[in-house]
Design a protein around this motif. Structure first.
Motif, PDB file in Angstrom:
ATOM      1  N   SER A  19      42.677 -48.501 -31.033  1.00 47.15           N
ATOM      2  CA  SER A  19      43.650 -47.675 -30.319  1.00 47.15           C
ATOM      3  C   SER A  19      45.043 -47.811 -30.913  1.00 47.15           C
ATOM      4  O   SER A  19      45.720 -46.808 -31.169  1.00 47.15           O
ATOM      5  CB  SER A  19      43.710 -48.071 -28.835  1.00 47.15           C
ATOM      6  N   LYS A  67      45.903 -36.779 -28.050  1.00 45.29           N
ATOM      7  CA  LYS A  67      44.830 -35.872 -27.659  1.00 45.29           C
ATOM      8  C   LYS A  67      43.583 -36.117 -28.511  1.00 45.29           C
ATOM      9  O   LYS A  67      42.463 -36.147 -27.999  1.00 45.29           O
ATOM     10  CB  LYS A  67      45.288 -34.420 -27.780  1.00 45.29           C
ATOM     11  N   SER A 101      42.768 -38.909 -30.079  1.00 41.58           N
ATOM     12  CA  SER A 101      42.202 -40.216 -29.727  1.00 41.58           C
ATOM     13  C   SER A 101      41.355 -40.122 -28.463  1.00 41.58           C
ATOM     14  O   SER A 101      40.269 -40.698 -28.389  1.00 41.58           O
ATOM     15  CB  SER A 101      43.314 -41.252 -29.532  1.00 41.58           C
ATOM     16  N   ILE A 102      41.833 -39.394 -27.466  1.00 37.22           N
ATOM     17  CA  ILE A 102      41.083 -39.241 -26.220  1.00 37.22           C
ATOM     18  C   ILE A 102      39.804 -38.451 -26.449  1.00 37.22           C
ATOM     19  O   ILE A 102      38.741 -38.802 -25.924  1.00 37.22           O
ATOM     20  CB  ILE A 102      41.966 -38.617 -25.123  1.00 37.22           C
ATOM     21  N   GLU A 103      39.876 -37.391 -27.268  1.00 32.94           N
ATOM     22  CA  GLU A 103      38.674 -36.604 -27.567  1.00 32.94           C
ATOM     23  C   GLU A 103      37.627 -37.452 -28.280  1.00 32.94           C
ATOM     24  O   GLU A 103      36.430 -37.368 -27.964  1.00 32.94           O
ATOM     25  CB  GLU A 103      39.048 -35.395 -28.426  1.00 32.94           C
ATOM     26  N   SER A 157      37.286 -40.671 -28.094  1.00 29.36           N
ATOM     27  CA  SER A 157      36.739 -41.647 -27.147  1.00 29.36           C
ATOM     28  C   SER A 157      35.670 -41.018 -26.266  1.00 29.36           C
ATOM     29  O   SER A 157      34.674 -41.659 -25.938  1.00 29.36           O
ATOM     30  CB  SER A 157      37.851 -42.254 -26.288  1.00 29.36           C
ATOM     31  N   LYS A 158      35.857 -39.773 -25.892  1.00 32.07           N
ATOM     32  CA  LYS A 158      34.855 -39.078 -25.062  1.00 32.07           C
ATOM     33  C   LYS A 158      33.570 -38.834 -25.842  1.00 32.07           C
ATOM     34  O   LYS A 158      32.480 -38.903 -25.287  1.00 32.07           O
ATOM     35  CB  LYS A 158      35.416 -37.759 -24.543  1.00 32.07           C
ATOM     36  N   ARG A 194      34.279 -46.260 -21.706  1.00 35.99           N
ATOM     37  CA  ARG A 194      35.103 -45.058 -21.885  1.00 35.99           C
ATOM     38  C   ARG A 194      36.364 -45.162 -21.037  1.00 35.99           C
ATOM     39  O   ARG A 194      37.460 -44.828 -21.495  1.00 35.99           O
ATOM     40  CB  ARG A 194      34.308 -43.808 -21.542  1.00 35.99           C
ATOM     41  N   LYS A 212      40.167 -45.413 -22.548  1.00 40.10           N
ATOM     42  CA  LYS A 212      41.232 -44.489 -22.157  1.00 40.10           C
ATOM     43  C   LYS A 212      42.477 -45.264 -21.738  1.00 40.10           C
ATOM     44  O   LYS A 212      43.602 -44.902 -22.113  1.00 40.10           O
ATOM     45  CB  LYS A 212      40.764 -43.581 -21.025  1.00 40.10           C
ATOM     46  N   GLU A 213      42.288 -46.336 -20.979  1.00 46.74           N
ATOM     47  CA  GLU A 213      43.423 -47.180 -20.575  1.00 46.74           C
ATOM     48  C   GLU A 213      44.085 -47.821 -21.795  1.00 46.74           C
ATOM     49  O   GLU A 213      45.318 -47.907 -21.866  1.00 46.74           O
ATOM     50  CB  GLU A 213      42.974 -48.265 -19.588  1.00 46.74           C
ATOM     51  N   ILE A 256      44.085 -46.631 -24.864  1.00 48.45           N
ATOM     52  CA  ILE A 256      44.787 -45.563 -25.590  1.00 48.45           C
ATOM     53  C   ILE A 256      46.124 -45.274 -24.922  1.00 48.45           C
ATOM     54  O   ILE A 256      47.164 -45.160 -25.596  1.00 48.45           O
ATOM     55  CB  ILE A 256      43.914 -44.289 -25.672  1.00 48.45           C
ATOM     56  N   MET A 257      46.112 -45.175 -23.608  1.00 49.13           N
ATOM     57  CA  MET A 257      47.363 -44.895 -22.887  1.00 49.13           C
ATOM     58  C   MET A 257      48.375 -46.023 -23.109  1.00 49.13           C
ATOM     59  O   MET A 257      49.565 -45.764 -23.323  1.00 49.13           O
ATOM     60  CB  MET A 257      47.077 -44.688 -21.401  1.00 49.13           C
TER      61      MET A 257
END
Length: 132
Positions: A58, A69, A71-73, A75-76, A88, A92-93, A95-96
């Motif tokens: 991350s 965006k 990075s989140i995609e 991860s999904k 997942r 996400k946490e 990444i944020m």
């Protein structure tokens, strides 16, 4: 009267049964329990190593200029099934948190940031797992 006598006989039989059981004088847990506990700790530590790797990915993505965006995609896509839902959510946490960190141009500062970020999340995981 018969019920009282029957109750006393049963009580005495139970007492004698327990009295004949060997006492465990050792305060240490049996070997099987030690083995189970060791395996549980090993699994928890392995899980925290995964968290460390996700934290590293991350912050490196953020440092490389990858848009949040993207990075989140990713991860999904990487954790798409129900079995990995927990990872997942954690990713996400991470990444944020990574994208909320300051930007550095110096490679030395980027290395420091990487070390501090991954250490923080690994230690938090180990603490939450009761291993610290």
């Amino acid at each position: 009267m018969k019920k009282i006598i029957l109750g006393m006989v049963l009580s005495l039989a139970v007492s004698i049964g327990f009295a004949e059981q060997p006492l465990i004088t050792s305060k240490s847990p049996p070997e099987k329990l030690k083995s189970i506990k060791a395996k549980e700790e090993e699994l928890k530590e392995s899980y925290c190593m995964i968290v460390l790797s996700l934290a590293e990915a991350s912050i490196k993505a953020k440092q490389a200029g990858t848009p949040i965006k993207k990075s989140i995609e990713v991860s999904k896509q990487y954790f798409s099934d129900d079995d990995t839902l927990n990872l997942r959510i954690i990713l996400k946490e991470l990444i944020m948190d990574a994208y909320s960190q300051p930007d550095y141009l110096s490679e030395e500062y980027k290395k420091r940031q990487l070390n501090e970020f991954t250490s923080k999340h690994y230690l938090n995981c180990m603490s939450a797992a009761g291993l610290r």
